[in-house]
Write a protein that holds these residues in place. Structure first.
Motif, PDB file in Angstrom:
ATOM      1  N   GLU A 332       1.070  -1.433  -0.125  1.00 40.38           N
ATOM      2  CA  GLU A 332       0.659  -0.388  -0.067  1.00 40.38           C
ATOM      3  C   GLU A 332       0.515   1.666  -0.109  1.00 40.38           C
ATOM      4  OE1 GLU A 332      -3.311   0.380  -0.465  1.00 40.38           O
ATOM      5  OE2 GLU A 332      -3.158  -1.804   0.115  1.00 40.38           O
ATOM      6  N   ARG A 494      -7.262  10.231  -4.037  1.00 44.58           N
ATOM      7  CA  ARG A 494      -8.089   8.885  -3.795  1.00 44.58           C
ATOM      8  C   ARG A 494      -7.471   7.037  -3.961  1.00 44.58           C
ATOM      9  NH1 ARG A 494      -7.317   9.155 -10.151  1.00 44.58           N
ATOM     10  NH2 ARG A 494      -5.907   7.428 -10.011  1.00 44.58           N
ATOM     11  N   ASN A 497      -7.830   7.579  -0.165  1.00 44.59           N
ATOM     12  CA  ASN A 497      -9.989   6.893  -0.046  1.00 44.59           C
ATOM     13  C   ASN A 497     -10.175   5.652   0.438  1.00 44.59           C
ATOM     14  OD1 ASN A 497     -10.673   9.487   0.655  1.00 44.59           O
ATOM     15  ND2 ASN A 497     -11.559  10.038  -1.949  1.00 44.59           N
ATOM     16  N   SER A 498      -9.319   5.189  -1.094  1.00 39.85           N
ATOM     17  CA  SER A 498      -9.539   3.489  -0.741  1.00 39.85           C
ATOM     18  C   SER A 498      -8.411   2.627  -0.254  1.00 39.85           C
ATOM     19  CB  SER A 498      -8.596   3.313  -1.592  1.00 39.85           C
ATOM     20  OG  SER A 498      -8.014   1.916  -2.366  1.00 39.85           O
ATOM     21  N   TYR A 499      -7.711   3.717   0.454  1.00 42.88           N
ATOM     22  CA  TYR A 499      -7.268   2.749   1.662  1.00 42.88           C
ATOM     23  C   TYR A 499      -7.785   2.923   2.792  1.00 42.88           C
ATOM     24  CZ  TYR A 499      -3.164   1.862   5.155  1.00 42.88           C
ATOM     25  OH  TYR A 499      -2.856   1.428   6.655  1.00 42.88           O
ATOM     26  N   ILE A 500      -8.386   3.900   3.592  1.00 38.98           N
ATOM     27  CA  ILE A 500      -8.984   4.840   4.144  1.00 38.98           C
ATOM     28  C   ILE A 500     -10.070   3.096   4.322  1.00 38.98           C
ATOM     29  CG2 ILE A 500     -10.590   5.706   5.807  1.00 38.98           C
ATOM     30  CD1 ILE A 500      -8.770   8.096   5.310  1.00 38.98           C
ATOM     31  N   ARG A 501     -11.371   3.280   2.837  1.00 37.19           N
ATOM     32  CA  ARG A 501     -12.712   2.109   2.914  1.00 37.19           C
ATOM     33  C   ARG A 501     -11.583   1.106   3.343  1.00 37.19           C
ATOM     34  NH1 ARG A 501     -13.148   3.830  -2.375  1.00 37.19           N
ATOM     35  NH2 ARG A 501     -12.615   1.478  -2.999  1.00 37.19           N
ATOM     36  N   ARG A 502     -10.919   0.391   2.472  1.00 42.51           N
ATOM     37  CA  ARG A 502     -10.962  -0.688   2.842  1.00 42.51           C
ATOM     38  C   ARG A 502     -10.398  -1.555   4.318  1.00 42.51           C
ATOM     39  NH1 ARG A 502      -6.405  -2.278  -0.045  1.00 42.51           N
ATOM     40  NH2 ARG A 502      -6.402  -0.185  -0.774  1.00 42.51           N
ATOM     41  N   LYS A 504     -11.250   0.302   7.562  1.00 38.41           N
ATOM     42  CA  LYS A 504     -12.401   0.016   7.710  1.00 38.41           C
ATOM     43  C   LYS A 504     -13.281  -0.887   7.541  1.00 38.41           C
ATOM     44  CE  LYS A 504     -13.219   4.887   8.324  1.00 38.41           C
ATOM     45  NZ  LYS A 504     -14.112   6.338   8.178  1.00 38.41           N
ATOM     46  N   SER A 505     -13.531  -1.135   5.980  1.00 43.23           N
ATOM     47  CA  SER A 505     -14.451  -2.257   5.702  1.00 43.23           C
ATOM     48  C   SER A 505     -13.513  -4.041   6.855  1.00 43.23           C
ATOM     49  CB  SER A 505     -14.381  -2.732   4.564  1.00 43.23           C
ATOM     50  OG  SER A 505     -12.760  -3.292   4.187  1.00 43.23           O
ATOM     51  N   GLU A 507     -10.770  -5.256   5.177  1.00 39.70           N
ATOM     52  CA  GLU A 507      -9.951  -5.587   4.027  1.00 39.70           C
ATOM     53  C   GLU A 507      -8.461  -5.410   4.497  1.00 39.70           C
ATOM     54  OE1 GLU A 507      -9.390  -5.073  -0.493  1.00 39.70           O
ATOM     55  OE2 GLU A 507     -11.836  -4.510   0.258  1.00 39.70           O
TER      56      GLU A 507
END
Lengths: 513, 144
Positions: A332, A494, A497-502, A504-505, A507
């Motif tokens: 990442e 971008r 945002n993708s990193y934070i989303r994953r 939180k989920s 992943e």
């Protein structure tokens, strides 16, 4: 090895045999540089009209401010996550043996912690008063966002070769990122950046360091020819960067962080010894930040010095850290950004503030007993100090008030910091060099030999204009780099945002709790 | 019922006494061996930028060398002696990793050599057998 011995011996013999001639060579080179490059140096370090605030410092601070706003104060909301990454909470145990986030941080820091933290701060407080510390901390905090942006891009757009080695840095993200966004001029900007990096590496990252290391050693052992320090440093550096002699690097790598920690610990002890004055010192810093406390230029004088020294100390926005971090293997890119944002915090907010507090608390700045304001030495253009010293000598005098032996240790620390900075910059310069001329043993060794020769020149000669020119090159890197960062920051957003989303989920897994 | 697993903390060919003893015990107990070779590694040591860049390639070489020169020959020796064996190479702190492997594998016993435990550094900082004696999750045999 043989080549360097021959070359350094030749340089040494020439300097020894004809000191007068060497002097005139110095003068000639100085004159030549002053004539041909003086205009560029003046342009880079030019003050904004009506102030004594160089526009390049403002350029770095405004960049840092823009990135702070654009990424929603990532240095505050991401701080805890940065610490968790460095602690290895998100490191997969199966990846053990790869470079850890802690190691990436320590390696990048070894390139920035140094003279800026010791001499630079003394200059800032000496001219801008205690209030400069406040503005230095503010600039350091903003600079964290610049490092985040450039280091994320450094990893994202690095080149990975089949044999496993990697090359990265602004030149790679400028070329690839601009192409990806359909923007013109990426290749030209990358080449310009590389030219600045090579010259900056040879100057600020090399000659300036060896020059200051010699000044420190001469202070302990008495005046002796600089080429002796130069040859010793060049041979040791050569052994590390060309000979690959790990033992020297390993010893330095162990001593340098130890010196850094020791410096902070001694500072804390001095602060503890004067605990009753800490409140007063912070009062001076806050009051000085907005009133100047007698400093010429008042509030703006303090602000200018603080911003300037912070920008020059932590290299945020220059692009150098992006080169260092891009070598780290991580899945990442954003994680390296998170880790890198800690660098200005440690460098400027922690270490520089320690130096500043000790200088203020130990009372080496002369105060008018009647008015409580600092006494201005108009002739020197700074606050009157004990023994009328400035720079490293002022820091040294402040620490010597508490521990008389400290100046000796400080001198050794400066030499070691200079050495580790040179090792780091030899790498940054090399990466720019290979970007321009291609990768290969002969090409790389050629740069390393040139780098070592410049160590001798830096220590031996008093080449003020040459060093000014190379400093200007170093900050020119920031012009190209920050322009590129403005264009490429949507890509970082971008990624973030993708990193934070994953994250939180779930992943992206946390391995340690 | 599945066979018992014995974990062997194996340093290399110099540890032949340990390996032979573990094979002997495994044969008698009808157990399988899991041979573990640990390369000491700390995520907190300091590296130059060049070393950072080279680390990934070096790690790959170190793992290949450990597999080919240490793990595979040891498995071959065990297999030739009629004992089923597996192996792995890991990075980190030896004592912690051997104990963790034993737990993860549900091992019945750990075998460790005494080599090096007489050195000055082992006396000052503690040796692998001494460390395992303190934290091993299962009975541990120290082979002289």
């Amino acid at each position: 090895m043989k080549t360097l011995h021959a070359l350094t011996a030749a340089t040494g013999a020439a300097l020894m045999a004809a000191p007068a001639q060497a002097q005139s060579i110095d003068a000639t080179i100085n004159q030549m540089f002053a004539d041909y490059t003086g205009w560029y140096v003046n342009l880079i370090f030019a003050d904004l009209p009506g102030t004594n605030f160089s526009w390049i410092a403002l350029w770095l601070v405004v960049g840092a401010l823009v990135f702070t706003v654009y990424f929603g104060a990532i240095q505050i909301r991401g701080f805890a996550h940065s610490i968790a990454l460095v602690k290895g909470d998100y490191s997969d145990p199966d990846d053990a043996g790869e470079v850890s986030h802690f190691q990436a941080l320590a390696t990048a820091l070894s390139g920035t912690v140094g003279l800026g933290n010791i001499a630079g701060v003394a200059v800032a407080v000496g001219i801008g008063g205690p209030g400069a510390t406040f503005w230095m901390v503010i600039a350091g905090l903003f600079g964290m966002a610049s490092k985040f942006t450039e280091c994320t891009l450094g990893v994202k757009y690095r080149n990975e070769y089949p044999d496993g080695h990697v090359s990265g840095g602004p030149m790679y993200y400028i070329t690839k990122g601009f192409k990806e966004r359909g923007l013109p001029g990426g290749r030209v900007m990358a080449v310009v950046f590389c030219v600045f990096t090579i010259l900056g590496a040879l100057g600020g990252g090399n000659m300036f360091q060896s020059n200051q290391a010699h000044a420190q050693l001469a202070g302990i052992f008495g005046d002796y020819p600089g080429w002796i320090t130069g040859i010793v440093l060049a041979v040791v550096t050569f052994a590390v960067i060309v000979g690959g002699i790990k033992s020297i690097a390993q010893v330095t790598e162990k001593i340098v962080p130890f010196m850094g920690v020791f410096y902070v610990v001694v500072s804390l002890i001095i602060l503890a010894m004067n605990y009753q004055m800490i409140g007063w010192a912070f009062g001076q810093i806050f009051m000085g930040a907005f009133t100047g406390l007698g400093v010429v230029g008042g509030f703006t004088g303090a602000l200018i010095q603080g911003f300037r020294r912070a920008a020059f100390s932590n290299e945020a926005g220059i692009g150098s850290a992006a080169i260092a971090h891009s070598a780290v293997r991580t899945k990442e890119p954003v994680t390296e950004g998170y880790v890198a944002l800690l660098e200005p915090f440690i460098d400027t907010v922690v270490i520089c503030t320690m130096t500043a507090l000790v200088i203020v608390i130990t009372g080496v700045l002369n105060v008018d007993a009647d008015t409580g304001l600092y006494i201005w030495n108009a002739e020197a253009g700074r606050i009157s100090t004990e023994g009328e010293v400035s720079g490293v000598a002022l820091t040294s005098a402040a620490y010597a008030r508490a521990f008389s032996w400290f100046p000796y240790l400080l001198a050794i620390a400066v030499v070691l910091f200079a050495f580790s900075t040179m090792i780091s910059w030899s790498y940054y310069g090399l990466k720019a060099w290979t970007y321009l001329f291609g990768e290969g043993k002969v090409i790389e060794t050629a740069f390393k030999v040139i780098f070592c020769l410049f160590i001798v020149i830096g220590a031996a000669a008093n080449l003020g204009p040459v060093i000014d020119f190379s400093d200007a090159m170093l900050f020119s890197m920031a012009i190209v780099n920050i322009i590129a960062l403005y264009f490429l920051m949507p890509i970082v957003k971008r990624e973030l945002n993708s990193y934070i989303r994953r994250l939180k989920s779930g992943e992206i897994k946390r391995f340690k709790h | 019922m599945s066979k018992e697993i014995f974990v062997v903390a194996y340093e290399g060919a110099d540890d032949s006494t340990l390996l032979n003893y573990a094979i002997e015990r495994a044969r008698k107990e009808d157990a399988t061996l899991h041979i573990v070779h640990v390369l000491e590694w700390s995520p907190y040591t300091f590296l130059t930028p060049q070393e950072v860049e080279e680390r990934h390639t070096r790690r790959k070489h170190e793992m290949t060398r450990a597999r080919e020169a240490i793990i595979e020959p040891a498995i071959a020796i065990a297999t030739a002696a009629g004992v089923e064996a597996t192996g792995e190479m890991r990075y980190g702190q030896v004592v912690e990793l051997i104990a963790a492997t034993a737990t993860a594998k549900g091992a019945a016993m750990i075998f460790v050599g005494r080599s090096g435990s007489n050195s000055i550094s082992a006396r000052v900082f503690g040796s692998v057998p001494l460390g395992l004696a303190q934290i091993a999750p299962v009975p541990t045999v120290i082979v002289p």
